[in-house]
Design a protein around this motif. Sequence first.
Motif, PDB file in Angstrom:
ATOM      1  N   ALA A  20       0.824  -1.199   0.000  1.00  0.00           N
ATOM      2  CA  ALA A  20       0.000   0.000   0.000  1.00  0.00           C
ATOM      3  C   ALA A  20       0.863   1.256   0.000  1.00  0.00           C
ATOM      4  O   ALA A  20       1.889   1.329   0.674  1.00  0.00           O
ATOM      5  CB  ALA A  20      -0.930   0.002   1.214  1.00  0.00           C
ATOM      6  N   ALA A  21       0.423   2.244  -0.775  1.00  0.00           N
ATOM      7  CA  ALA A  21       1.114   3.525  -0.796  1.00  0.00           C
ATOM      8  C   ALA A  21       0.922   4.218   0.554  1.00  0.00           C
ATOM      9  O   ALA A  21      -0.191   4.256   1.081  1.00  0.00           O
ATOM     10  CB  ALA A  21       0.563   4.385  -1.927  1.00  0.00           C
ATOM     11  N   ARG A  22       1.975   4.770   1.073  1.00  0.00           N
ATOM     12  CA  ARG A  22       1.881   5.456   2.357  1.00  0.00           C
ATOM     13  C   ARG A  22       1.474   6.907   2.144  1.00  0.00           C
ATOM     14  O   ARG A  22       2.004   7.595   1.269  1.00  0.00           O
ATOM     15  CB  ARG A  22       3.223   5.392   3.083  1.00  0.00           C
ATOM     16  CG  ARG A  22       3.209   5.967   4.489  1.00  0.00           C
ATOM     17  CD  ARG A  22       4.477   5.612   5.227  1.00  0.00           C
ATOM     18  NE  ARG A  22       5.640   6.186   4.566  1.00  0.00           N
ATOM     19  CZ  ARG A  22       6.202   7.343   4.949  1.00  0.00           C
ATOM     20  NH1 ARG A  22       5.704   8.024   5.949  1.00  0.00           N
ATOM     21  NH2 ARG A  22       7.261   7.790   4.309  1.00  0.00           N
ATOM     22  N   GLU A  38      -0.369  13.708  -0.316  1.00  0.00           N
ATOM     23  CA  GLU A  38       0.934  13.266  -0.786  1.00  0.00           C
ATOM     24  C   GLU A  38       1.113  11.775  -0.502  1.00  0.00           C
ATOM     25  O   GLU A  38       0.728  11.280   0.558  1.00  0.00           O
ATOM     26  CB  GLU A  38       2.037  14.077  -0.111  1.00  0.00           C
ATOM     27  CG  GLU A  38       1.967  15.553  -0.475  1.00  0.00           C
ATOM     28  CD  GLU A  38       3.043  16.365   0.184  1.00  0.00           C
ATOM     29  OE1 GLU A  38       3.941  15.759   0.826  1.00  0.00           O
ATOM     30  OE2 GLU A  38       3.001  17.598   0.089  1.00  0.00           O
ATOM     31  N   LEU A  39       1.693  11.066  -1.483  1.00  0.00           N
ATOM     32  CA  LEU A  39       1.818   9.611  -1.429  1.00  0.00           C
ATOM     33  C   LEU A  39       3.245   9.201  -1.750  1.00  0.00           C
ATOM     34  O   LEU A  39       3.995   9.966  -2.368  1.00  0.00           O
ATOM     35  CB  LEU A  39       0.854   8.968  -2.432  1.00  0.00           C
ATOM     36  CG  LEU A  39      -0.627   9.322  -2.298  1.00  0.00           C
ATOM     37  CD1 LEU A  39      -1.368   8.983  -3.582  1.00  0.00           C
ATOM     38  CD2 LEU A  39      -1.242   8.573  -1.127  1.00  0.00           C
ATOM     39  N   ASP A  40       3.591   7.977  -1.400  1.00  0.00           N
ATOM     40  CA  ASP A  40       4.905   7.469  -1.787  1.00  0.00           C
ATOM     41  C   ASP A  40       4.783   6.281  -2.739  1.00  0.00           C
ATOM     42  O   ASP A  40       5.723   5.497  -2.882  1.00  0.00           O
ATOM     43  CB  ASP A  40       5.738   7.104  -0.561  1.00  0.00           C
ATOM     44  CG  ASP A  40       5.209   5.883   0.201  1.00  0.00           C
ATOM     45  OD1 ASP A  40       4.133   5.361  -0.182  1.00  0.00           O
ATOM     46  OD2 ASP A  40       5.869   5.454   1.169  1.00  0.00           O
ATOM     47  N   GLY A  41       3.640   6.157  -3.408  1.00  0.00           N
ATOM     48  CA  GLY A  41       3.462   5.070  -4.367  1.00  0.00           C
ATOM     49  C   GLY A  41       2.094   5.128  -5.014  1.00  0.00           C
ATOM     50  O   GLY A  41       1.277   6.012  -4.731  1.00  0.00           O
ATOM     51  N   GLN A  42       1.821   4.182  -5.908  1.00  0.00           N
ATOM     52  CA  GLN A  42       0.551   4.126  -6.607  1.00  0.00           C
ATOM     53  C   GLN A  42      -0.548   3.600  -5.694  1.00  0.00           C
ATOM     54  O   GLN A  42      -0.299   2.790  -4.804  1.00  0.00           O
ATOM     55  CB  GLN A  42       0.668   3.206  -7.832  1.00  0.00           C
ATOM     56  CG  GLN A  42       1.625   3.702  -8.897  1.00  0.00           C
ATOM     57  CD  GLN A  42       1.011   4.790  -9.764  1.00  0.00           C
ATOM     58  OE1 GLN A  42      -0.084   5.262  -9.497  1.00  0.00           O
ATOM     59  NE2 GLN A  42       1.713   5.179 -10.814  1.00  0.00           N
ATOM     60  N   VAL A  43      -1.784   4.053  -5.938  1.00  0.00           N
ATOM     61  CA  VAL A  43      -2.934   3.560  -5.199  1.00  0.00           C
ATOM     62  C   VAL A  43      -3.847   2.790  -6.148  1.00  0.00           C
ATOM     63  O   VAL A  43      -3.671   2.819  -7.365  1.00  0.00           O
ATOM     64  CB  VAL A  43      -3.714   4.708  -4.515  1.00  0.00           C
ATOM     65  CG1 VAL A  43      -2.804   5.475  -3.579  1.00  0.00           C
ATOM     66  CG2 VAL A  43      -4.337   5.638  -5.536  1.00  0.00           C
ATOM     67  N   VAL A  59     -13.602  11.070   0.529  1.00  0.00           N
ATOM     68  CA  VAL A  59     -12.857  10.391  -0.533  1.00  0.00           C
ATOM     69  C   VAL A  59     -12.181   9.166   0.074  1.00  0.00           C
ATOM     70  O   VAL A  59     -11.384   9.287   1.019  1.00  0.00           O
ATOM     71  CB  VAL A  59     -11.809  11.317  -1.162  1.00  0.00           C
ATOM     72  CG1 VAL A  59     -11.073  10.590  -2.288  1.00  0.00           C
ATOM     73  CG2 VAL A  59     -12.445  12.600  -1.676  1.00  0.00           C
ATOM     74  N   ASP A  60     -12.489   7.987  -0.446  1.00  0.00           N
ATOM     75  CA  ASP A  60     -11.854   6.742  -0.025  1.00  0.00           C
ATOM     76  C   ASP A  60     -10.775   6.370  -1.031  1.00  0.00           C
ATOM     77  O   ASP A  60     -11.056   6.212  -2.227  1.00  0.00           O
ATOM     78  CB  ASP A  60     -12.878   5.616   0.091  1.00  0.00           C
ATOM     79  CG  ASP A  60     -13.791   5.793   1.298  1.00  0.00           C
ATOM     80  OD1 ASP A  60     -13.384   6.480   2.249  1.00  0.00           O
ATOM     81  OD2 ASP A  60     -14.923   5.253   1.278  1.00  0.00           O
ATOM     82  N   ILE A  61      -9.557   6.225  -0.544  1.00  0.00           N
ATOM     83  CA  ILE A  61      -8.405   5.944  -1.406  1.00  0.00           C
ATOM     84  C   ILE A  61      -7.977   4.505  -1.165  1.00  0.00           C
ATOM     85  O   ILE A  61      -7.379   4.176  -0.131  1.00  0.00           O
ATOM     86  CB  ILE A  61      -7.249   6.911  -1.100  1.00  0.00           C
ATOM     87  CG1 ILE A  61      -7.753   8.368  -1.135  1.00  0.00           C
ATOM     88  CG2 ILE A  61      -6.114   6.715  -2.100  1.00  0.00           C
ATOM     89  CD1 ILE A  61      -6.735   9.359  -0.619  1.00  0.00           C
ATOM     90  N   GLY A  62      -8.326   3.631  -2.090  1.00  0.00           N
ATOM     91  CA  GLY A  62      -7.994   2.223  -1.958  1.00  0.00           C
ATOM     92  C   GLY A  62      -6.534   1.955  -2.253  1.00  0.00           C
ATOM     93  O   GLY A  62      -5.958   2.513  -3.186  1.00  0.00           O
ATOM     94  N   GLY A  63      -5.934   1.058  -1.468  1.00  0.00           N
ATOM     95  CA  GLY A  63      -4.523   0.760  -1.662  1.00  0.00           C
ATOM     96  C   GLY A  63      -3.622   1.815  -1.057  1.00  0.00           C
ATOM     97  O   GLY A  63      -2.480   1.963  -1.475  1.00  0.00           O
TER      98      GLY A  63
END
Length: 395
Positions: A20-22, A38-43, A59-63
């Motif tokens: 999971a992206a942090r 801000e993320l450190d990877g794909q969701v 907003v629900d961000i999966g992954g």
Amino acid sequence: MRALVPVLSIAVLLASPADAARVTGLTVTGDPATVTVELDGQVETVKLFALAAPPRLVVDIGGADAARRSATSGVPGSANATRARIGPFDADTARLVIDLPGPMRLGAAAIDAHALVLRLAPVDAAGFAREVERGRHPVSTTLLAVDFNLGDEVMGGDAAAPPPPKRPGKRALVVIDPGHGGKDSGTISSLGGYEKNVVLAIARAAADTLRRDGQVRVRLTRDDDTFIPLGERVAIARREKADLFVSVHADSAPNPEAHGASVYTLSETASDVVAARLAARENQADVIAGVDLRADAPEVGDIMIDLVQRSTMNVSVGFAETLGTSLGDRIGFRGEFHHFAGFRVLKAADVPSVLLETGYLSNDGDARLLESEAGQKRIGEGIARAIEAHFAHAR
């Protein structure tokens, strides 16, 4: 007619809970508000629903993993989004809640591996009620068009048909931009020549090499002594769907001993005093030519370009290093070759861009090289080789 410009078309990659992206940060800026996660990877997915009494967007961000995020749990917002907060909803979903002072809707969304950017827009009470009734639904981030002149966004079925994706195997396109031109002569060299003529000759030499080799398609922003506003140079690269933009210039300085080439990539903070001075001068090209700056480069400063710039700036920096390698035995450098500054002509958010200063026309030695046919050809070929190497590596 409003010109709709494609900003981003990125497929969101699947992510397992273990990968999971942090979530690393959360900000709210602007009016109407823009919320950046801000993320450190794909969701994996992005889904949204609206709630009334009080009005909120959820907003629900999966992954995405919000449990380990380093930022605080709430961020003060703007006048149109009083607060945004994010936290874990389940083991594999981060939930973002945006508290609203009144009816608002999601105007546009964009995402890459570094951030999810949500731009809000006002809506009347009836429109917000329809959003509430719609319930939880996916947010499209693969089709986004922004009217940079008016700040309007359209998405999904409301958007004009996007340009077709590049066909597999299609040759990359570089737009080479000879600086100045027409009534804007640029720097006058110590030998009496004009920068606008020098950089046009170098750009033509680079284009001739690329066309002869046939590996990369090339377009010049100007191929004669014509003045083109800075914003139009950017617009040409975007209209042509360029894969790379290279603006070619020649420098000057009060000290006639200053010499050597340098390359610049975009940064709002200049890397040194010389870079700041140079950017300030080059950014005045339209003023010199009497262009109304209010109508120029409307994309500059739009908050929605920030996300895309993060991706393109990395590519720009990579090409700058390749260019330095290619030109190393062809022309001397001004100390460190790669510098950073806020050049307006580099602010095509979705096109990797560099500005090359080929040398100092105020220096007799540099001027002799830059104004000679042999020197122009040597530098142009070096630019072309760097472009070919850049795209060969990308393949």
